[in-house]
Scaffold this active site. Structure first.
Site, PDB file in Angstrom:
ATOM      1  N   SER A 167      -3.442   7.628   1.158  1.00 24.66           N
ATOM      2  CA  SER A 167      -2.083   7.171   0.890  1.00 24.66           C
ATOM      3  C   SER A 167      -2.037   6.151  -0.250  1.00 24.66           C
ATOM      4  CB  SER A 167      -1.460   6.577   2.160  1.00 24.66           C
ATOM      5  OG  SER A 167      -1.956   5.281   2.362  1.00 24.66           O
ATOM      6  N   SER A 212      -0.328   6.781   7.195  1.00 25.72           N
ATOM      7  CA  SER A 212      -0.182   5.330   7.267  1.00 25.72           C
ATOM      8  C   SER A 212      -0.746   4.685   6.011  1.00 25.72           C
ATOM      9  CB  SER A 212      -0.889   4.817   8.526  1.00 25.72           C
ATOM     10  OG  SER A 212      -1.791   3.791   8.211  1.00 25.72           O
ATOM     11  N   LYS A 213      -0.260   3.474   5.769  1.00 22.43           N
ATOM     12  CA  LYS A 213      -0.747   2.704   4.632  1.00 22.43           C
ATOM     13  C   LYS A 213      -2.261   2.581   4.659  1.00 22.43           C
ATOM     14  CE  LYS A 213       2.867  -0.626   3.515  1.00 22.43           C
ATOM     15  NZ  LYS A 213       3.150  -2.040   3.315  1.00 22.43           N
ATOM     16  N   ARG A 214      -2.814   2.635   5.852  1.00 24.84           N
ATOM     17  CA  ARG A 214      -4.253   2.433   5.981  1.00 24.84           C
ATOM     18  C   ARG A 214      -5.060   3.688   5.688  1.00 24.84           C
ATOM     19  NH1 ARG A 214      -1.701  -0.773   9.283  1.00 24.84           N
ATOM     20  NH2 ARG A 214      -1.297   0.943  10.698  1.00 24.84           N
ATOM     21  N   ASP A 215      -4.407   4.851   5.641  1.00 22.39           N
ATOM     22  CA  ASP A 215      -5.142   6.073   5.303  1.00 22.39           C
ATOM     23  C   ASP A 215      -5.521   6.031   3.827  1.00 22.39           C
ATOM     24  OD1 ASP A 215      -4.930   7.247   7.848  1.00 22.39           O
ATOM     25  OD2 ASP A 215      -2.885   7.916   7.420  1.00 22.39           O
TER      26      ASP A 215
END
Ligand code: GLU
Ligand code: ZN
Length: 498
Positions: A271, A265-268
């Site tokens: 990433s 996810s974008k939040r990882d």
């Protein structure tokens, strides 16, 4: 049915992110595959900015996108700053186009005004669910009478524009996933334009693909469900003369999975493209790793440049299974790339990190460059990323007043180290040739033979005194680089309790 493009036709692919937030690796993987396909086929790589959502898009994010592609070396043939025949390439500069197309779709009966409020839609969705029906838009406003329309208008409702999906199944031959079918009941009528007149992704994306003569749409699997809608819209666009009648081929790239078998996810943190850049991953290495997420060279080769990738890139080798993002492997590939650099090149890559930590000025002095050229090969072997060079090289670059022994290793310089350091200092002070081998030999004689110390015991205090840490680049080479007077001064400081 519209024809599909043939391989003889010049390939035109696009990378069309929305400028929201920071660029992430999944998005870059999509850009890379499109770029490689364009380069392999001698086609055109179009870069388009999908910025019609003024609430979420930002100029900062737009600039970050351009900056990132440039940093990675993914050059585009048409797009922002480059221009091209089918511009403008920022959708926010194309709004009149969408207004016109929306009007023609509506005039042609391919789209209709829907006056349902979100509460009404929600209520009917819930009802459909409770009755076991598929909860999509139910077509209520498809054929409103003139009076009904007037009544809604009198209520002051702002209608959305909805696309009238043909009542049939949709099938296409996906370039990655093979034959795919969506049943009509899974593709309800969808919104093209908001009540406030803002055109939405389902409209603007295919309209631009048509107007920009895109031949192949390669994008993430998360967009699979929008494909039947887009194929249907394409048919309507051909009917109203917006597309030339061809529908692009679609290929959906596999998901990228993160930890715990969840979609990355974008939040990882792993990433974020920015994280790699700031930590000192080489753009070559990052692209090399991203290429492996769903594609392979075919001969188990895992170390290659984007040019080598482009040379052999075909869609047949794109795998449809989810790819797992493995930061360790990415880092290992980065280490391989670092080791592949010539010393002068490595120095150039390291310098921005040293400047950021105020270890050298911009540009570094000639003397500092000379030091770095000798020192870089010494740390190249164990570097995983470029920012590690800061800690590894600081002791070679710091002026005397900024050099300190690392807190954690200060214990090594206690009273019991004093005789070793003193013996080292006196033999080094007498050394006529300040060269790695001579330094090593003199110290070995004085400490290992002279004081009967095990090499490790003899050299650890010395290493901490000279480099400031227990773990450092090779000691005697480092001493040669530092020069005699600096080494003696550091020994004095250490002996003096330093
Ligand atoms: N702007 C869309 C996105 O960033 C593009 C999707 C597509 O490639 O069609 O998700
Ligand atoms: Zn409605």
């Amino acid at each position: 049915m519209s024809e599909q493009v043939t391989s003889a036709e010049a390939v035109r692919v696009r990378f069309c992110p929305s400028p929201t937030g920071n660029p992430h690796v999944g998005m870059i993987r999509t850009a890379l595959f499109n770029w490689a396909f364009a380069r392999h086929t001698g086609g055109t790589f179009v870069f388009r900015i999908e910025d019609t959502d003024s609430a979420r898009d930002s100029e900062e994010s737009y600039n970050a996108l351009l900056d990132s592609l440039r940093w990675l070396g993914l050059d585009w043939d048409e797009g922002p700053e480059v221009g091209g025949e089918y511009g403008p390439y920022r959708q926010s500069d194309r709004l009149p186009v969408y207004t016109e197309v929306a009007k023609r779709l509506s005039d042609g009966g391919f789209a209709y005004h829907c006056y349902c409020s979100s509460d009404e839609l929600e209520e009917r969705r819930e009802l459909a669910k409770s009755e076991g029906r598929t909860p999509g838009y139910d077509g209520k406003c498809r054929d409103l009478s003139h009076d009904q329309v007037e009544a809604y208008e009198d209520e002051g409702r702002d209608p959305v524009l909805r696309f009238r999906m043909p009542d049939r199944d949709f099938e296409w031959d996906d370039l990655v996933r093979g034959s795919i079918t969506f049943g009509a009941e899974h593709v309800p009528d969808y919104v093209l334009v908001r009540g406030n007149g803002e055109p939405l992704y389902p409209l603007v994306n295919p309209v631009d693909d048509a107007l920009m003569r895109i031949t192949h749409v390669l994008r993430g699997e998360d967009l699979l469900s929008s494909t039947p809608r887009q194929i249907a819209l394409y048919e309507a666009l051909a009917a109203i003369g917006v597309s030339d009648g061809t529908t692009p081929r679609f290929g959906h790239l596999p998901y990228v999975m993160g930890a715990g078998n969840r979609k990355l996810s974008k939040r990882d943190p792993e990433s974020s493209l920015l994280m790699y850049r700031e930590t000192g991953y080489l753009p070559e290495a990052l692209l090399n790793y991203l290429a492996l997420l769903g594609w392979s060279m075919g001969d188990d080769q895992e170390f290659f440049s984007k040019e080598q990738m482009a040379e052999v890139f075909t869609l047949e080798r794109v795998n449809q299974n989810p790819a797992r993002f493995d930061l360790k492997k990415c880092t290992a590939i980065n280490g391989d790339w670092i080791r592949s650099l010539a010393p002068a090149e490595l120095v150039q890559r390291i310098i921005p990190f040293l400047i950021a930590k105020n270890l050298v000025p911009r540009p570094p002095t000639a003397q500092q460059l000379a030091i770095l050229e000798v020192a870089a090969p010494l740390i190249q072997e164990r570097m995983e990323n470029l920012s590690q060079s800061v800690d590894m090289l600081a002791f070679l670059l710091l002026p005397p007043e900024r050099f300190v022994v690392d807190e954690a290793d200060r214990g090594v310089l206690g009273v019991e180290a004093a005789p070793t350091l003193t013996a080292a200092r006196s033999v080094l002070a007498e050394l006529p040739h300040w060269k790695t081998d001579a330094i090593h030999e003199a110290l070995r004689l004085a400490l290992v033979d002279g004081l009967d110390l095990k090499p490790k015991l003899a050299f650890t205090p010395l290493r901490v005194a000279i480099t400031g840490r227990r773990i450092s680049p090779p000691l005697f080479e480092s001493m040669e680089i530092l020069g005699k007077s600096v080494c003696l001064a550091r020994l004095d400081a250490a002996i003096g309790g330093g």
